[in-house]
Design an enzyme around this catalytic site. Structure first.
Site, short mmCIF file in Angstrom:
data_model
loop_
_atom_site.label_atom_id
_atom_site.label_comp_id
_atom_site.label_asym_id
_atom_site.label_seq_id
_atom_site.Cartn_x
_atom_site.Cartn_y
_atom_site.Cartn_z
N HIS A 89 -5.99 8.21 -2.47
CA HIS A 89 -6.49 6.93 -2.98
C HIS A 89 -7.47 7.15 -4.13
O HIS A 89 -8.61 6.71 -4.09
CB HIS A 89 -7.16 6.13 -1.85
CG HIS A 89 -6.27 5.91 -0.68
ND1 HIS A 89 -6.58 6.36 0.59
CD2 HIS A 89 -5.05 5.33 -0.58
CE1 HIS A 89 -5.60 6.03 1.42
NE2 HIS A 89 -4.66 5.41 0.73
N HIS B 42 1.99 4.47 -2.96
CA HIS B 42 2.09 5.92 -2.73
C HIS B 42 3.48 6.43 -3.11
O HIS B 42 3.62 7.45 -3.79
CB HIS B 42 1.81 6.25 -1.27
CG HIS B 42 0.37 6.18 -0.88
ND1 HIS B 42 -0.61 6.90 -1.53
CD2 HIS B 42 -0.26 5.50 0.10
CE1 HIS B 42 -1.79 6.66 -0.97
NE2 HIS B 42 -1.60 5.80 0.02
N HIS C 3 0.84 -1.20 0.00
CA HIS C 3 0.00 0.00 0.00
C HIS C 3 0.88 1.26 0.00
O HIS C 3 0.70 2.17 -0.83
CB HIS C 3 -0.90 -0.01 1.24
CG HIS C 3 -1.78 1.20 1.38
ND1 HIS C 3 -3.15 1.13 1.37
CD2 HIS C 3 -1.49 2.52 1.56
CE1 HIS C 3 -3.65 2.35 1.53
NE2 HIS C 3 -2.66 3.21 1.65
N GLU C 4 1.83 1.31 0.92
CA GLU C 4 2.70 2.48 1.01
C GLU C 4 3.66 2.55 -0.18
O GLU C 4 4.05 3.64 -0.61
CB GLU C 4 3.48 2.46 2.32
CG GLU C 4 2.61 2.52 3.57
CD GLU C 4 1.67 3.72 3.58
OE1 GLU C 4 2.03 4.77 3.01
OE2 GLU C 4 0.58 3.60 4.16
#
Length: 304
Positions: free
Chosen positions: A138, A118, A114-115
């Site tokens: 998101h 980003h 997830h990170e």
């Protein structure tokens, strides 16, 4: 114009539809890591492999990955780092050690990926990573790339990865408002924090609270200090934490009917009852003092 999140997402997805030799090797190494029976996860090694497999080898070494013992409000975070000229040049990716150390291994992997998404968008969009409609980053590009990685590797990357029970367990500094908001859901006038920072003007909701409630916050709970923290207190602070142990004398008597022990105050003492006073340690000078004399000792030897 720099690429958008969606542009970068499509470029990444195209890169792992047909794996290169390097990506095939990285994928095999990831599977070896995940097939191990060891609960330990080498996030640094996995992050480098994921960079090769899913992120066009752009993350390593531009992104620094580490465990954070102080991150308790969310499972992971991306921090942007500026150079000496004030321009962004690196990303720090931090995973919460307190929140993830007892979670299943899948939660660590999903948070790491997830990170990583980003971080990938920050690097490929010239730091113009879209905040999305909800302001959290998101948007459509994030959802597109997360879905593709989930489908490819069988992961469970989601938009939010906050573990509410774990987060709440670290919010041990608690304040209660005495105004009308104490009866209003969902917070009932409570402010819970992992750090000892009282509610005040630094909170974005403070002005509204003053206008609509106007109550005063009083601290009602905090964690016990560690031995090292107690040693750092001033003499007056340590004395203030000393409990008054002579206000009530304790006489333990056997209850013939229940076999239990009861607590009695001064009115229960008889002429024949004897209470043996064990010495206690003065919180300031560390001298042993008879328990019944501790208050007098503090007044005589350590006046305010």
């Amino acid at each position: 114009m720099p690429p958008t999140d969606t542009d970068s997402a499509l470029a990444a997805i195209t890169s792992f539809r047909t794996l290169s030799t390097e990506q095939t090797t990285a994928h095999a190494s990831i599977q070896t890591h995940l097939s191990s029976s060891s609960p330990h996860i080498d996030i640094h090694a996995l992050f480098e492999l994921y960079s090769t497999l899913y992120f066009r080898s752009l993350l390593h070494p531009a992104v620094e990955v580490s465990w954070s013992p102080r991150l308790t409000l969310c499972a992971g975070i991306c921090e942007l780092v500026k150079d000496s000229n004030g321009k962004y040049n690196r990303v720090r990716l931090k995973l919460s050690e307190p929140l993830l150390k007892y979670r299943p291994r899948e939660d660590v992997l999903n948070t790491l990926l997830h990170e990583a998404i980003h971080a990938y968008f920050f690097l490929t969009t010239s730091w113009a990573h879209s905040r999305g409609d909800d302001g959290t980053g998101h948007g459509a590009g994030f959802l597109l790339l997360a879905d593709a990685i989930n489908s490819h590797g069988g992961y469970g990357i989601t938009v939010f990865h906050t573990f509410h029970d774990e987060v709440d367990s670290y919010r041990t500094h608690i304040w209660q408002c005495d105004g009308p908001c104490k009866d209003a859901p969902p917070f009932f006038g409570l402010v819970k924090r992992s750090m000892n920072r009282a509610p005040g003007k630094g909170d974005h909701w403070w002005k509204r609270h003053e206008e609509e409630c106007g109550g005063t916050y009083t601290k009602i709970s905090e964690p016990e200090l560690t031995r090292e923290q107690v040693k750092k207190l001033s003499a007056k602070e340590r004395a203030g934490r000393q409990k008054n142990k002579i206000d009530v004398w304790i006489v333990m008597k056997e209850d013939g009917e229940r076999g239990s022990k009861r607590r009695h105050d001064d009115s229960d003492l008889t002429d024949t009852a004897t209470v043996k006073q064990a010495p206690v340690t003065c919180p300031i000078c560390d001298k042993p003092v008879e328990e019944r004399s501790i208050n007098q000792h503090l007044d005589d030897e350590h006046p305010p």
